[in-house]
Design a protein around this motif. Structure first.
Motif, PDB file in Angstrom:
ATOM      1  N   VAL A 118       0.840  -1.201   0.000  1.00 44.96           N
ATOM      2  CA  VAL A 118       0.000   0.000   0.000  1.00 44.96           C
ATOM      3  C   VAL A 118       0.878   1.255   0.000  1.00 44.96           C
ATOM      4  O   VAL A 118       0.600   2.227  -0.709  1.00 44.96           O
ATOM      5  N   GLY A 119       1.955   1.225   0.808  1.00 45.59           N
ATOM      6  CA  GLY A 119       2.864   2.361   0.846  1.00 45.59           C
ATOM      7  C   GLY A 119       3.539   2.602  -0.497  1.00 45.59           C
ATOM      8  O   GLY A 119       3.660   3.745  -0.953  1.00 45.59           O
ATOM      9  N   LEU A 120       3.959   1.523  -1.159  1.00 48.85           N
ATOM     10  CA  LEU A 120       4.622   1.630  -2.462  1.00 48.85           C
ATOM     11  C   LEU A 120       3.678   2.208  -3.511  1.00 48.85           C
ATOM     12  O   LEU A 120       4.004   3.184  -4.200  1.00 48.85           O
ATOM     13  N   VAL A 121       2.496   1.596  -3.628  1.00 51.86           N
ATOM     14  CA  VAL A 121       1.517   2.054  -4.627  1.00 51.86           C
ATOM     15  C   VAL A 121       0.996   3.446  -4.279  1.00 51.86           C
ATOM     16  O   VAL A 121       0.862   4.315  -5.150  1.00 51.86           O
ATOM     17  N   GLY A 122       0.711   3.664  -2.980  1.00 53.54           N
ATOM     18  CA  GLY A 122       0.203   4.962  -2.553  1.00 53.54           C
ATOM     19  C   GLY A 122       1.203   6.076  -2.811  1.00 53.54           C
ATOM     20  O   GLY A 122       0.841   7.154  -3.302  1.00 53.54           O
ATOM     21  N   GLY A 123       2.482   5.829  -2.482  1.00 53.83           N
ATOM     22  CA  GLY A 123       3.503   6.840  -2.736  1.00 53.83           C
ATOM     23  C   GLY A 123       3.621   7.163  -4.225  1.00 53.83           C
ATOM     24  O   GLY A 123       3.759   8.330  -4.612  1.00 53.83           O
ATOM     25  N   TYR A 124       3.545   6.132  -5.037  1.00 54.60           N
ATOM     26  CA  TYR A 124       3.631   6.323  -6.493  1.00 54.60           C
ATOM     27  C   TYR A 124       2.463   7.187  -6.992  1.00 54.60           C
ATOM     28  O   TYR A 124       2.666   8.141  -7.750  1.00 54.60           O
ATOM     29  N   LEU A 125       1.239   6.861  -6.541  1.00 53.44           N
ATOM     30  CA  LEU A 125       0.052   7.585  -7.018  1.00 53.44           C
ATOM     31  C   LEU A 125       0.008   9.021  -6.491  1.00 53.44           C
ATOM     32  O   LEU A 125      -0.352   9.949  -7.228  1.00 53.44           O
ATOM     33  N   VAL A 126       0.368   9.208  -5.226  1.00 51.02           N
ATOM     34  CA  VAL A 126       0.374  10.563  -4.655  1.00 51.02           C
ATOM     35  C   VAL A 126       1.386  11.436  -5.383  1.00 51.02           C
ATOM     36  O   VAL A 126       1.114  12.601  -5.705  1.00 51.02           O
ATOM     37  N   MET A 127       2.551  10.865  -5.688  1.00 45.29           N
ATOM     38  CA  MET A 127       3.573  11.641  -6.397  1.00 45.29           C
ATOM     39  C   MET A 127       3.125  11.964  -7.812  1.00 45.29           C
ATOM     40  O   MET A 127       3.351  13.076  -8.312  1.00 45.29           O
ATOM     41  N   LEU A 128       2.463  11.014  -8.469  1.00 47.18           N
ATOM     42  CA  LEU A 128       1.924  11.294  -9.804  1.00 47.18           C
ATOM     43  C   LEU A 128       0.911  12.437  -9.747  1.00 47.18           C
ATOM     44  O   LEU A 128       0.901  13.320 -10.620  1.00 47.18           O
ATOM     45  N   ALA A 129       0.055  12.419  -8.720  1.00 45.87           N
ATOM     46  CA  ALA A 129      -0.934  13.487  -8.569  1.00 45.87           C
ATOM     47  C   ALA A 129      -0.255  14.839  -8.360  1.00 45.87           C
ATOM     48  O   ALA A 129      -0.670  15.856  -8.946  1.00 45.87           O
ATOM     49  N   ILE A 130       0.787  14.872  -7.552  1.00 40.44           N
ATOM     50  CA  ILE A 130       1.510  16.124  -7.313  1.00 40.44           C
ATOM     51  C   ILE A 130       2.155  16.624  -8.601  1.00 40.44           C
ATOM     52  O   ILE A 130       2.089  17.819  -8.928  1.00 40.44           O
ATOM     53  N   LEU A 131       2.767  15.720  -9.343  1.00 36.38           N
ATOM     54  CA  LEU A 131       3.401  16.110 -10.603  1.00 36.38           C
ATOM     55  C   LEU A 131       2.384  16.676 -11.591  1.00 36.38           C
ATOM     56  O   LEU A 131       2.668  17.644 -12.315  1.00 36.38           O
ATOM     57  N   TRP A 132       1.179  16.100 -11.610  1.00 31.83           N
ATOM     58  CA  TRP A 132       0.150  16.579 -12.541  1.00 31.83           C
ATOM     59  C   TRP A 132      -0.413  17.924 -12.090  1.00 31.83           C
ATOM     60  O   TRP A 132      -0.573  18.849 -12.893  1.00 31.83           O
ATOM     61  N   ILE A 133      -0.716  18.040 -10.790  1.00 28.54           N
ATOM     62  CA  ILE A 133      -1.320  19.277 -10.264  1.00 28.54           C
ATOM     63  C   ILE A 133      -0.364  20.464 -10.429  1.00 28.54           C
ATOM     64  O   ILE A 133      -0.792  21.579 -10.768  1.00 28.54           O
ATOM     65  N   PHE A 134       0.917  20.224 -10.201  1.00 30.96           N
ATOM     66  CA  PHE A 134       1.895  21.319 -10.231  1.00 30.96           C
ATOM     67  C   PHE A 134       2.734  21.303 -11.513  1.00 30.96           C
ATOM     68  O   PHE A 134       3.846  21.829 -11.524  1.00 30.96           O
ATOM     69  N   ARG A 135       2.185  20.741 -12.579  1.00 27.90           N
ATOM     70  CA  ARG A 135       2.957  20.588 -13.807  1.00 27.90           C
ATOM     71  C   ARG A 135       3.315  21.937 -14.432  1.00 27.90           C
ATOM     72  O   ARG A 135       4.317  22.037 -15.159  1.00 27.90           O
ATOM     73  N   ARG A 136       2.521  22.981 -14.173  1.00 28.69           N
ATOM     74  CA  ARG A 136       2.799  24.298 -14.755  1.00 28.69           C
ATOM     75  C   ARG A 136       3.396  25.271 -13.734  1.00 28.69           C
ATOM     76  O   ARG A 136       3.593  26.446 -14.041  1.00 28.69           O
ATOM     77  N   ALA A 137       3.647  24.793 -12.531  1.00 32.35           N
ATOM     78  CA  ALA A 137       4.176  25.664 -11.480  1.00 32.35           C
ATOM     79  C   ALA A 137       5.662  25.918 -11.682  1.00 32.35           C
ATOM     80  O   ALA A 137       6.370  25.120 -12.313  1.00 32.35           O
ATOM     81  N   ASN A 138       6.118  27.025 -11.149  1.00 33.90           N
ATOM     82  CA  ASN A 138       7.546  27.325 -11.171  1.00 33.90           C
ATOM     83  C   ASN A 138       8.281  26.312 -10.302  1.00 33.90           C
ATOM     84  O   ASN A 138       7.981  26.174  -9.115  1.00 33.90           O
ATOM     85  N   PRO A 139       9.225  25.555 -10.853  1.00 30.65           N
ATOM     86  CA  PRO A 139       9.874  24.469 -10.093  1.00 30.65           C
ATOM     87  C   PRO A 139      10.525  24.937  -8.806  1.00 30.65           C
ATOM     88  O   PRO A 139      10.398  24.283  -7.758  1.00 30.65           O
ATOM     89  N   HIS A 140      11.231  26.071  -8.841  1.00 33.24           N
ATOM     90  CA  HIS A 140      11.924  26.547  -7.651  1.00 33.24           C
ATOM     91  C   HIS A 140      10.932  26.981  -6.563  1.00 33.24           C
ATOM     92  O   HIS A 140      11.117  26.690  -5.376  1.00 33.24           O
TER      93      HIS A 140
END
Length: 331
Positions: free
Chosen positions: A143-165
């Motif tokens: 659950v931790g492995l899959v959950g971490g993967y999905l949460v990180m994917l969600a963060i990458l998608w939500i902040f895909r246009r944000a300034n990286p720094h």
């Protein structure tokens, strides 16, 4: 009942909690320290305080430990079993800490309990071991492995246009909250495990007839866990924070948020004593895999997982040997 035996068991139980604290402090703060969201000392102080607070949030895990794994033994034999179980767990904690291996203090304790109980002829509730320990031990890292993967994917998608720094700077701030949540969950889980052992010792000695947890037991266990946490576990922290993958703040936040959520659910809903080590380590692996599969140092991960599987048997063997030695003196 020999009062010296009770005092010896309580002393070893509190020392186990202390080793649990410095062994598992990396669980709560390694990601925050490695991403520089918090300084090491600030992170340790925060984790110590939150561990203390978390210990008072529930008692379900403690009751599982005191009633659901082995039958409550009696007399001096019972005290010898608890003493041996704790020594087995402490031994494994110290060995894995020395080698910087993030193994589970919880499963070291459970292995010690089972090994000492078998050596002492006390009934082991195998259905409880399977339902409350083995199944969560297998399921929670997945659950931790899959959950971490999905949460990180969600963060990458939500902040895909944000300034990286700017995003990384904001996630460093967010990590203060996620690390605090992780430390609170660690206190909720791990302090209760020792509370369950202490209640068993008090029951065996005749000082308690109910399964309630006295306030002084909660305070003592929480304090020792916090002191151990503040002592730090730098060897294991380096393994979690650097050797599996080089984490950045968004990844650290995703791993901590995932792991703490899993721990709260298992504590309050299932009352299952899971390993904080297993959950945060697997969440870090899942988060790292979103970057690219090879970003995770799977050789290090393999050694860690191997350590997970041998923790319970190793602690059980040490506990069984210690029981036979102690039994010569306690009868």
């Amino acid at each position: 009942m020999d009062m010296a035996a009770l005092i010896a068991v309580l002393g070893v139980a509190f020392f186990f909690t202390y080793t649990n604290g410095f062994h598992d402090s990396a669980n709560a703060i390694a990601t925050s320290v490695s991403t520089r969201a918090l300084t090491p000392r600030a992170a340790l102080a925060m984790a110590a305080v939150m561990n203390l607070a978390g210990a008072f949030l529930g008692s379900g895990v403690a009751h599982t430990v005191s009633q659901g794994i082995i039958a409550t033994p009696t007399g001096n034999q019972g005290m010898a079993i608890l003493f041996a179980a704790l020594v087995g767990a402490i031994t494994w904690n110290l060995v894995t800490w020395y080698f910087g291996l993030p193994s589970s203090s919880s499963h070291a304790l459970f292995g010690g309990m089972v090994g000492a109980a078998l050596a002492g002829g006390t009934k082991v509730f195998w259905s409880g071991v399977v339902d409350k320990i083995v199944i969560p031990m297998v399921v929670s890292p997945i659950v931790g492995l899959v959950g971490g993967y999905l949460v990180m994917l969600a963060i990458l998608w939500i902040f895909r246009r944000a300034n990286p720094h700017r995003a990384k700077r904001n996630f460093r701030v967010a990590q203060t909250a996620s690390a605090a949540a992780m430390a609170l969950a660690h206190g909720l889980q791990d302090a209760q495990k020792t509370m369950g052992i202490v209640v068993m010792a008090l029951t065996i000695s005749g000082h308690q007839t109910t399964d309630s947890i006295p306030v002084w037991v909660k305070i003592s266990c929480a304090t020792m866990l916090s002191l151990g946490t503040y002592a730090g576990g730098w060897r294991i922290m380096r393994t979690l924070g650097r050797k599996i993958i080089e984490l950045d703040p968004p990844q650290g936040f995703a791993a901590e948020a995932t792991a703490s959520t899993v721990m709260y659910i298992t504590s309050f809903v299932f009352k299952a004593p899971i390993s904080t080590t297993h959950v945060i380590t697997s969440a870090i692996m899942g988060v790292g895999a979103t970057k690219r599969i090879r970003a995770v140092r799977w050789g290090v991960a393999k050694n860690i997982v191997l350590g997970w599987f041998i923790t319970m048997p190793a602690a059980a063997v040490v506990a069984a040997l210690m029981y036979w030695f102690v039994h010569l003196f306690w009868g």
